[in-house]
Design a protein around this motif. Structure first.
Motif, PDB file in Angstrom:
ATOM      1  N   THR A  39       0.899  -1.321   0.114  1.00 11.29           N
ATOM      2  CA  THR A  39      -0.135   0.129   0.048  1.00 11.29           C
ATOM      3  C   THR A  39       0.906   1.137   0.061  1.00 11.29           C
ATOM      4  O   THR A  39       1.882   1.208   0.669  1.00 11.29           O
ATOM      5  N   THR A  40       0.353   2.287  -0.639  1.00 10.64           N
ATOM      6  CA  THR A  40       1.344   3.573  -0.772  1.00 10.64           C
ATOM      7  C   THR A  40       0.267   4.617  -0.454  1.00 10.64           C
ATOM      8  O   THR A  40      -0.770   4.884  -0.843  1.00 10.64           O
ATOM      9  N   THR A  41       0.859   5.573   0.401  1.00 11.48           N
ATOM     10  CA  THR A  41       0.209   6.811   1.072  1.00 11.48           C
ATOM     11  C   THR A  41       0.995   7.810   0.332  1.00 11.48           C
ATOM     12  O   THR A  41       2.169   7.933   0.628  1.00 11.48           O
ATOM     13  N   THR A  42       0.360   8.604  -0.273  1.00 17.10           N
ATOM     14  CA  THR A  42       1.001   9.701  -0.953  1.00 17.10           C
ATOM     15  C   THR A  42       0.326  11.139  -0.532  1.00 17.10           C
ATOM     16  O   THR A  42      -0.811  11.334  -0.655  1.00 17.10           O
ATOM     17  N   LEU A  43       0.994  12.134  -0.216  1.00 15.12           N
ATOM     18  CA  LEU A  43       0.582  13.409   0.231  1.00 15.12           C
ATOM     19  C   LEU A  43       1.107  14.270  -0.628  1.00 15.12           C
ATOM     20  O   LEU A  43       2.366  14.569  -1.047  1.00 15.12           O
ATOM     21  N   ASN A  44       0.081  15.194  -1.305  1.00 14.30           N
ATOM     22  CA  ASN A  44       0.392  16.325  -2.346  1.00 14.30           C
ATOM     23  C   ASN A  44       0.123  17.532  -1.887  1.00 14.30           C
ATOM     24  O   ASN A  44       0.489  18.538  -2.711  1.00 14.30           O
ATOM     25  N   PHE A  45      -0.201  17.779  -0.851  1.00 17.11           N
ATOM     26  CA  PHE A  45      -0.266  19.362  -0.169  1.00 17.11           C
ATOM     27  C   PHE A  45      -1.007  20.240  -0.705  1.00 17.11           C
ATOM     28  O   PHE A  45      -1.275  21.217  -0.404  1.00 17.11           O
ATOM     29  N   ASP A  46      -1.788  19.847  -1.795  1.00 14.89           N
ATOM     30  CA  ASP A  46      -2.701  20.814  -2.711  1.00 14.89           C
ATOM     31  C   ASP A  46      -4.066  21.135  -1.687  1.00 14.89           C
ATOM     32  O   ASP A  46      -4.598  22.278  -2.271  1.00 14.89           O
ATOM     33  N   SER A  47      -4.323  20.679  -0.745  1.00 15.55           N
ATOM     34  CA  SER A  47      -5.570  20.983   0.027  1.00 15.55           C
ATOM     35  C   SER A  47      -5.427  21.851   1.186  1.00 15.55           C
ATOM     36  O   SER A  47      -6.179  22.419   1.803  1.00 15.55           O
ATOM     37  N   LEU A  48      -3.881  22.100   1.202  1.00 19.98           N
ATOM     38  CA  LEU A  48      -3.735  23.204   2.381  1.00 19.98           C
ATOM     39  C   LEU A  48      -3.661  24.451   1.955  1.00 19.98           C
ATOM     40  O   LEU A  48      -3.459  24.864   0.803  1.00 19.98           O
ATOM     41  N   GLY A  49      -3.810  25.431   2.850  1.00 20.90           N
ATOM     42  CA  GLY A  49      -3.785  27.122   2.743  1.00 20.90           C
ATOM     43  C   GLY A  49      -2.378  27.228   2.336  1.00 20.90           C
ATOM     44  O   GLY A  49      -1.329  26.701   2.260  1.00 20.90           O
ATOM     45  N   GLU A  50      -2.426  28.700   1.462  1.00 17.32           N
ATOM     46  CA  GLU A  50      -1.182  29.202   1.317  1.00 17.32           C
ATOM     47  C   GLU A  50      -0.425  29.630   2.249  1.00 17.32           C
ATOM     48  O   GLU A  50      -0.644  30.349   3.348  1.00 17.32           O
ATOM     49  N   ASP A  51       1.048  29.178   2.285  1.00 22.43           N
ATOM     50  CA  ASP A  51       2.054  29.638   3.365  1.00 22.43           C
ATOM     51  C   ASP A  51       1.595  28.909   4.766  1.00 22.43           C
ATOM     52  O   ASP A  51       1.934  29.621   5.864  1.00 22.43           O
ATOM     53  N   ALA A  52       0.862  28.034   4.637  1.00 24.57           N
ATOM     54  CA  ALA A  52       0.374  27.349   6.155  1.00 24.57           C
ATOM     55  C   ALA A  52       1.550  26.461   6.432  1.00 24.57           C
ATOM     56  O   ALA A  52       1.857  25.553   5.836  1.00 24.57           O
ATOM     57  N   PRO A  53       1.655  26.388   7.977  1.00 24.79           N
ATOM     58  CA  PRO A  53       2.750  25.738   8.522  1.00 24.79           C
ATOM     59  C   PRO A  53       2.018  24.234   8.581  1.00 24.79           C
ATOM     60  O   PRO A  53       0.891  23.902   8.627  1.00 24.79           O
ATOM     61  N   THR A  75       5.342  30.657  -7.165  1.00 27.11           N
ATOM     62  CA  THR A  75       5.875  31.681  -6.365  1.00 27.11           C
ATOM     63  C   THR A  75       7.278  31.277  -6.115  1.00 27.11           C
ATOM     64  O   THR A  75       8.065  32.263  -5.950  1.00 27.11           O
ATOM     65  N   LEU A  76       7.713  29.906  -6.098  1.00 27.53           N
ATOM     66  CA  LEU A  76       9.105  29.894  -5.742  1.00 27.53           C
ATOM     67  C   LEU A  76       9.813  29.378  -7.197  1.00 27.53           C
ATOM     68  O   LEU A  76      11.247  29.328  -7.061  1.00 27.53           O
ATOM     69  N   GLY A  77       9.352  29.601  -8.340  1.00 27.31           N
ATOM     70  CA  GLY A  77       9.788  29.718  -9.526  1.00 27.31           C
ATOM     71  C   GLY A  77       9.879  28.456 -10.309  1.00 27.31           C
ATOM     72  O   GLY A  77      10.555  28.331 -11.475  1.00 27.31           O
ATOM     73  N   PHE A  78       9.186  27.371  -9.780  1.00 26.19           N
ATOM     74  CA  PHE A  78       8.950  26.091 -10.785  1.00 26.19           C
ATOM     75  C   PHE A  78       7.696  25.730 -10.527  1.00 26.19           C
ATOM     76  O   PHE A  78       6.653  26.293  -9.905  1.00 26.19           O
ATOM     77  N   THR A  79       7.231  24.669 -11.355  1.00 20.93           N
ATOM     78  CA  THR A  79       6.113  23.928 -11.518  1.00 20.93           C
ATOM     79  C   THR A  79       5.971  22.623 -10.524  1.00 20.93           C
ATOM     80  O   THR A  79       7.025  21.951 -10.524  1.00 20.93           O
ATOM     81  N   ALA A  80       4.927  22.589  -9.723  1.00 20.79           N
ATOM     82  CA  ALA A  80       4.756  21.382  -8.903  1.00 20.79           C
ATOM     83  C   ALA A  80       4.605  20.266  -9.762  1.00 20.79           C
ATOM     84  O   ALA A  80       4.340  20.212 -10.835  1.00 20.79           O
ATOM     85  N   LYS A  81       5.202  18.948  -9.005  1.00 23.39           N
ATOM     86  CA  LYS A  81       5.142  17.794  -9.806  1.00 23.39           C
ATOM     87  C   LYS A  81       3.639  17.434  -9.987  1.00 23.39           C
ATOM     88  O   LYS A  81       3.282  17.039 -11.208  1.00 23.39           O
ATOM     89  N   SER A  82       2.607  17.684  -9.156  1.00 23.96           N
ATOM     90  CA  SER A  82       1.393  17.462  -9.339  1.00 23.96           C
ATOM     91  C   SER A  82       0.454  18.800  -8.508  1.00 23.96           C
ATOM     92  O   SER A  82       0.785  19.251  -7.405  1.00 23.96           O
ATOM     93  N   GLY A  83      -0.625  19.054  -9.228  1.00 20.70           N
ATOM     94  CA  GLY A  83      -1.520  20.237  -8.461  1.00 20.70           C
ATOM     95  C   GLY A  83      -0.552  21.409  -8.581  1.00 20.70           C
ATOM     96  O   GLY A  83       0.036  21.731  -9.492  1.00 20.70           O
ATOM     97  N   ALA A  84      -0.635  22.149  -7.546  1.00 22.66           N
ATOM     98  CA  ALA A  84      -0.085  23.665  -7.389  1.00 22.66           C
ATOM     99  C   ALA A  84       0.799  23.911  -6.418  1.00 22.66           C
ATOM    100  O   ALA A  84       2.015  24.362  -6.281  1.00 22.66           O
ATOM    101  N   LYS A  85       0.488  23.121  -5.216  1.00 20.78           N
ATOM    102  CA  LYS A  85       1.321  23.276  -3.784  1.00 20.78           C
ATOM    103  C   LYS A  85       2.373  22.367  -3.734  1.00 20.78           C
ATOM    104  O   LYS A  85       2.454  21.123  -4.057  1.00 20.78           O
ATOM    105  N   VAL A  86       3.246  22.911  -2.875  1.00 17.83           N
ATOM    106  CA  VAL A  86       4.442  21.910  -2.459  1.00 17.83           C
ATOM    107  C   VAL A  86       4.684  22.424  -0.951  1.00 17.83           C
ATOM    108  O   VAL A  86       4.229  23.055  -0.385  1.00 17.83           O
ATOM    109  N   ALA A  87       5.557  21.337  -0.406  1.00 13.01           N
ATOM    110  CA  ALA A  87       5.836  21.541   0.926  1.00 13.01           C
ATOM    111  C   ALA A  87       7.268  22.087   0.735  1.00 13.01           C
ATOM    112  O   ALA A  87       8.239  21.810   0.416  1.00 13.01           O
ATOM    113  N   TYR A  88       7.386  23.424   1.444  1.00 11.32           N
ATOM    114  CA  TYR A  88       8.398  24.404   1.428  1.00 11.32           C
ATOM    115  C   TYR A  88       9.321  24.324   2.832  1.00 11.32           C
ATOM    116  O   TYR A  88       8.448  24.398   3.915  1.00 11.32           O
ATOM    117  N   ALA A  89      10.628  24.022   2.763  1.00  9.42           N
ATOM    118  CA  ALA A  89      11.227  24.260   3.977  1.00  9.42           C
ATOM    119  C   ALA A  89      12.219  25.300   4.010  1.00  9.42           C
ATOM    120  O   ALA A  89      13.240  25.397   3.291  1.00  9.42           O
TER     121      ALA A  89
END
Length: 276
Positions: A39-53, A75-89
């Motif tokens: 089984t694989t669990t995948t998180l894509n972060f697209d359901s989260l708000g902008e700049d939300a911890p 806003t970081l200058g690239f395209t997400a792998k899927s959707g629009a959001k990424v997890a930024y560190a």
């Protein structure tokens, strides 16, 4: 006109082969029942708000975060792998606590400088493996770590301080070992034992192929009966008697000892009502 003996044998062999093919398809399905997949669990972060911890939003999926915010990749200058959001560190470190059982692989699409890496640990903080970005890696480079031992319980993604982003973070479990009921396993073992016999193991060399086909078909018929609503202790034992009698008539004494022992085991399962 009576058909020549050779033609008769060919017709009989064709009949048995057709029956065996049809019933073997069903038997393979019966033997395969209960097998379990990864089984694989995948998180894509697209359901989260902008700049939300990102902290406990994925705790229901078995993952807790520290050190990441959800950001639109553009806003970081690239395209997400899927959707629009990424997890930024922003500080260059994401730590993850994993409560999914038996995770053996963690992977993510990483965008950042050289040596950003995924580091996987077990529950005692022992390093299980790591994967690092090479120099000049393009955005959304896949990094993956697989443990050959203990399950992955903790993950750190970092490079010593420089910011980076991840997308489509995935956790894959090991494929569980299916628990095969003893009676089905016994039937499968008997089938395989007969299949593996060479022609020289049969009493009549000229009909060895037909004898093997017939015995295999009898094993298939037994297993189909055992798993049907018509199975009773009496009918199952009768079917085993037929198989054993045919084994004695068809197979050389030196080659049938293990097969007879297997039939005895199967009969004991039936006799003790342990064929569930």
């Amino acid at each position: 006109m009576t058909a020549p003996f050779g033609k008769t044998v060919t017709v009989v062999k064709s009949h048995w082969m057709k029956a065996l093919r049809l019933t073997s398809i069903v038997l393979v399905g019966l033997f395969a029942q209960g097998s379990l997949a990864q089984t694989t669990t995948t998180l894509n972060f697209d359901s989260l708000g902008e700049d939300a911890p990102i902290t406990s939003q994925y705790s229901a999926q078995g993952v807790s975060f520290s050190g990441a915010n959800s950001v639109t990749a553009a806003t970081l200058g690239f395209t997400a792998k899927s959707g629009a959001k990424v997890a930024y560190a922003p500080s260059g470190l994401i730590t993850l606590s994993v409560s999914i059982a038996d995770v053996k692989t963690v992977s993510a699409y990483v965008t950042g400088p050289v040596n950003v890496g995924i580091f996987a640990y077990d529950s005692a903080d022992n390093l299980l493996g790591q994967a690092l970005l090479p120099a000049n890696a393009p955005a959304n480079t896949l990094l993956s770590v697989t443990s050959s031992g203990a399950p992955i319980a903790k993950v750190a993604i970092h490079d010593g301080g420089a910011s980076f982003a991840i997308d489509d973070l995935s956790f894959t479990t090991a494929a569980p070992v299916p628990q095969v009921p003893s009676c089905r396993a016994a039937s499968e073992s008997l089938y395989n034992m007969i299949s593996a016999l060479p022609a020289s193991a049969y009493i009549r060399a000229k009909t060895a192929t037909l004898d093997r086909i017939r015995l295999l078909a009898e094993v298939v018929a037994y297993e189909l009966l055992r798993t049907s609503n018509k199975a009773t202790q009496k009918t199952l034992q009768a079917a085993l008697v037929v198989i054993q009698a045919d084994v004695v008539l068809s197979i050389q004494p030196a080659s049938r000892t293990a097969i007879v022992s297997q039939l005895t085991l199967m009969n004991s399962y039936v006799k003790n009502n342990s064929c569930q």
